[in-house]
Design an enzyme around this catalytic site. Structure first.
Site, PDB file in Angstrom:
ATOM      1  N   ASP A 164       0.839  -1.204   0.000  1.00 44.36           N
ATOM      2  CA  ASP A 164       0.000   0.000   0.000  1.00 44.36           C
ATOM      3  C   ASP A 164       0.874   1.254   0.000  1.00 44.36           C
ATOM      4  OD1 ASP A 164      -2.484  -1.545   0.433  1.00 44.36           O
ATOM      5  OD2 ASP A 164      -1.560  -1.979   2.359  1.00 44.36           O
ATOM      6  N   HIS A 208      -4.768  -2.954   6.369  1.00 44.00           N
ATOM      7  CA  HIS A 208      -4.540  -3.267   4.956  1.00 44.00           C
ATOM      8  C   HIS A 208      -5.894  -3.692   4.383  1.00 44.00           C
ATOM      9  CE1 HIS A 208      -3.294  -4.911   1.191  1.00 44.00           C
ATOM     10  NE2 HIS A 208      -3.831  -6.064   1.518  1.00 44.00           N
TER      11      HIS A 208
HETATM   12  P1  NAX Z   1      -2.877 -17.850  -3.719  1.00 44.98           P
HETATM   13  O1  NAX Z   1      -4.275 -18.324  -3.535  1.00 44.98           O
HETATM   14  O2  NAX Z   1      -2.262 -17.874  -5.075  1.00 44.98           O
HETATM   15  O3  NAX Z   1      -1.918 -18.660  -2.759  1.00 44.98           O
HETATM   16  C1  NAX Z   1      -2.195 -18.860  -1.408  1.00 44.98           C
HETATM   17  C2  NAX Z   1      -1.589 -20.172  -1.039  1.00 44.98           C
HETATM   18  O4  NAX Z   1      -1.695 -20.321   0.362  1.00 44.98           O
HETATM   19  C3  NAX Z   1      -2.300 -21.382  -1.678  1.00 44.98           C
HETATM   20  O5  NAX Z   1      -1.346 -22.158  -2.396  1.00 44.98           O
HETATM   21  C4  NAX Z   1      -2.872 -22.137  -0.477  1.00 44.98           C
HETATM   22  O6  NAX Z   1      -2.860 -23.534  -0.660  1.00 44.98           O
HETATM   23  C5  NAX Z   1      -1.920 -21.683   0.634  1.00 44.98           C
HETATM   24  N1  NAX Z   1      -2.428 -21.845   1.990  1.00 44.98           N
HETATM   25  C6  NAX Z   1      -3.693 -21.657   2.441  1.00 44.98           C
HETATM   26  N2  NAX Z   1      -3.769 -21.970   3.742  1.00 44.98           N
HETATM   27  C7  NAX Z   1      -2.522 -22.315   4.127  1.00 44.98           C
HETATM   28  C8  NAX Z   1      -1.979 -22.761   5.365  1.00 44.98           C
HETATM   29  N3  NAX Z   1      -2.736 -22.893   6.452  1.00 44.98           N
HETATM   30  N4  NAX Z   1      -0.658 -23.051   5.406  1.00 44.98           N
HETATM   31  C9  NAX Z   1       0.094 -22.948   4.308  1.00 44.98           C
HETATM   32  N5  NAX Z   1      -0.372 -22.560   3.098  1.00 44.98           N
HETATM   33  C10 NAX Z   1      -1.668 -22.239   3.025  1.00 44.98           C
HETATM   34  O7  NAX Z   1      -2.846 -16.374  -3.102  1.00 44.98           O
HETATM   35  P2  NAX Z   1      -1.761 -15.235  -3.370  1.00 44.98           P
HETATM   36  O8  NAX Z   1      -2.190 -14.416  -4.502  1.00 44.98           O
HETATM   37  O9  NAX Z   1      -0.418 -15.836  -3.362  1.00 44.98           O
HETATM   38  O10 NAX Z   1      -1.970 -14.327  -2.070  1.00 44.98           O
HETATM   39  C11 NAX Z   1      -1.573 -14.807  -0.801  1.00 44.98           C
HETATM   40  C12 NAX Z   1      -2.192 -13.974   0.294  1.00 44.98           C
HETATM   41  O11 NAX Z   1      -1.688 -12.650   0.241  1.00 44.98           O
HETATM   42  C13 NAX Z   1      -3.708 -13.843   0.201  1.00 44.98           C
HETATM   43  O12 NAX Z   1      -4.270 -13.987   1.494  1.00 44.98           O
HETATM   44  C14 NAX Z   1      -3.903 -12.427  -0.278  1.00 44.98           C
HETATM   45  O13 NAX Z   1      -5.156 -11.900   0.106  1.00 44.98           O
HETATM   46  C15 NAX Z   1      -2.753 -11.744   0.414  1.00 44.98           C
HETATM   47  N6  NAX Z   1      -2.312 -10.450  -0.126  1.00 44.98           N
HETATM   48  C16 NAX Z   1      -1.913  -9.543   0.767  1.00 44.98           C
HETATM   49  C17 NAX Z   1      -1.408  -8.329   0.387  1.00 44.98           C
HETATM   50  C18 NAX Z   1      -0.952  -7.327   1.394  1.00 44.98           C
HETATM   51  O14 NAX Z   1      -0.593  -6.215   0.966  1.00 44.98           O
HETATM   52  N7  NAX Z   1      -0.915  -7.592   2.698  1.00 44.98           N
HETATM   53  C19 NAX Z   1      -1.360  -7.950  -1.053  1.00 44.98           C
HETATM   54  C20 NAX Z   1      -1.401  -9.109  -1.974  1.00 44.98           C
HETATM   55  C21 NAX Z   1      -2.204 -10.287  -1.571  1.00 44.98           C
HETATM   56  O15 NAX Z   1      -3.473 -10.124  -2.138  1.00 44.98           O
END
Ligand code: NAX
Length: 334
Positions: A164, A192
């Site tokens: 952000d 966020h």
């Molecule tokens: P993806 O859905 O591509 O990948 C997430 C991965 O996490 C999946 O492979 C899933 O199997 C895994 N996962 C779920 N639960 C888990 C657990 N208990 N232990 C280990 N792995 C687990 O999402 P992606 O685009 O990579 O985004 C990841 C996260 O970042 C999401 O929650 C998203 O909302 C968050 N974001 C946060 C941002 C920030 O600025 N704080 C910005 C970008 C992003 O959107």
């Protein structure tokens, strides 16, 4: 090469991790003289078979880069293995919002994940571990992990508002027609989420107050602020996927900031555990202006003032975080 750093990344088969991992392994963050051990966590095959499969593919690609700085890759579905001895934990994995899921259900589902990960970190991580929660809702996920992993001191936890922050810097630079590096003193206050307050009133452009360079206050209040708040959604609308390399870049910038002192007179943004600064209740994970000592410690910049507009935005994002905290209160040990 004598230094070795262990870095856990959760959600390691996901799209953010896909651009995060090669950059972590390459020496970009920890330098050419530090070997990196990546400890990669995904959900078990019994829950979602494709996740571990995908992670094994990612590990193969990392091997195929033959980075001189990458010592070892550990692939696991067990938190205790993933967090064993780690110096940094980047908690990227989280449960996404499913069809028909209410916000409260999403908070609760993630609370269970971060409760477990907080306990495992406290049990297994290295003493000085630094933790960054990226997985959403990241402020409250960090709150849960911290409250369940309290053996780790509170200044070692954080949630990511750096993406952000970078978005807010980039948008001011574009409007003013200056280089990104000429925009300083930007703050993301609060959550966020789309209630965050990208504070332009304390920001500077070429060392001057941003409001003296961009004099169109209406643009700042009615275009700039909502644009920053809704940027994630705008990217999903265009790409059909959420921000990935910019998110990974934000996480890496956060870690780099821990390792390097913040330049004099400037600050950056991170969500950290409040000690009551700026009237935020103690213990809440709140986005603040922070400075780094370069030894892994962030401190909150004191004494900034907010005008009436800023105060109303600050209060709105604080209210949302208090509601999130309330939704998960049953999972917060005292
Ligand atoms: P993806 O859905 O591509 O990948 C997430 C991965 O996490 C999946 O492979 C899933 O199997 C895994 N996962 C779920 N639960 C888990 C657990 N208990 N232990 C280990 N792995 C687990 O999402 P992606 O685009 O990579 O985004 C990841 C996260 O970042 C999401 O929650 C998203 O909302 C968050 N974001 C946060 C941002 C920030 O600025 N704080 C910005 C970008 C992003 O959107």
């Amino acid at each position: 090469m004598s230094n070795v750093v262990r870095v856990a990344v959760t959600g390691a088969a996901g799209q953010v991790a896909y651009t995060l991992l090669p950059r972590l392994a390459s020496g970009e963050v920890f330098g050419p003289n530090t070997k990196v051990i990546l400890q990669l966590l995904e959900v078990p095959r019994s829950v979602f078979p494709k996740a571990m499969e995908g992670l094994e593919g990612v590990a193969m690609e990392l091997e195929d880069c033959a980075f001189p700085t990458l010592q070892e890759i550990i692939v696991t579905d067990d938190e205790n293995t993933a967090f064993n001895g780690v110096n940094y934990a980047l908690l990227v994995g989280a449960a996404p919002r499913g069809p028909g899921m209410e916000r409260k259900d999403l908070l609760m589902k993630n609370a269970q994940i971060f409760q477990k990960q907080g306990s495992a970190l406290a049990a297994k991580a290295a003493t000085g571990v630094r933790i960054l929660v990226v997985g959403n809702p990241c402020n409250t996920n960090c709150l849960i992990a911290y409250r369940n992993g309290k053996d780790i001191p509170q200044n070692q936890w954080g949630a990511m508002t750096r993406l952000d922050h970078n978005r807010a810097v980039g948008a001011l630079a574009k409007k003013a027609g200056v280089a990104n590096e000429e925009v300083t003193n930007v703050t993301i206050w609060g959550n966020h989420s789309n209630t965050q307050y990208p504070d332009f009133t304390n920001a500077k452009i070429k060392g001057k107050p941003a409001t003296e360079v961009i004099t169109d206050r209406t643009w700042l209040e009615t275009v700039y602020v909502p644009q920053c708040q809704e940027r994630g959604k705008a990217i999903i609308n265009k790409r059909g996927l959420s921000s990935a390399f910019s998110a990974a870049n934000g996480a890496l910038d956060h870690v780099k900031s821990l390792l390097k002192p913040t330049p004099a007179g400037d600050w950056t943004s991170a969500a950290v555990i409040s000690n009551g600064e700026y009237g935020v209740p103690k213990g809440l994970v709140f986005g603040y202006p922070v400075r780094s000592d370069g030894q892994g410690n962030l401190s909150i910049v004191p004494g900034l003032s907010l005008d009436t507009f800023g105060k109303s935005k600050f209060d709105a994002t604080l209210k949302e975080l208090l509601e999130e905290q309330d939704a998960v209160k049953d999972l917060l040990p005292s």
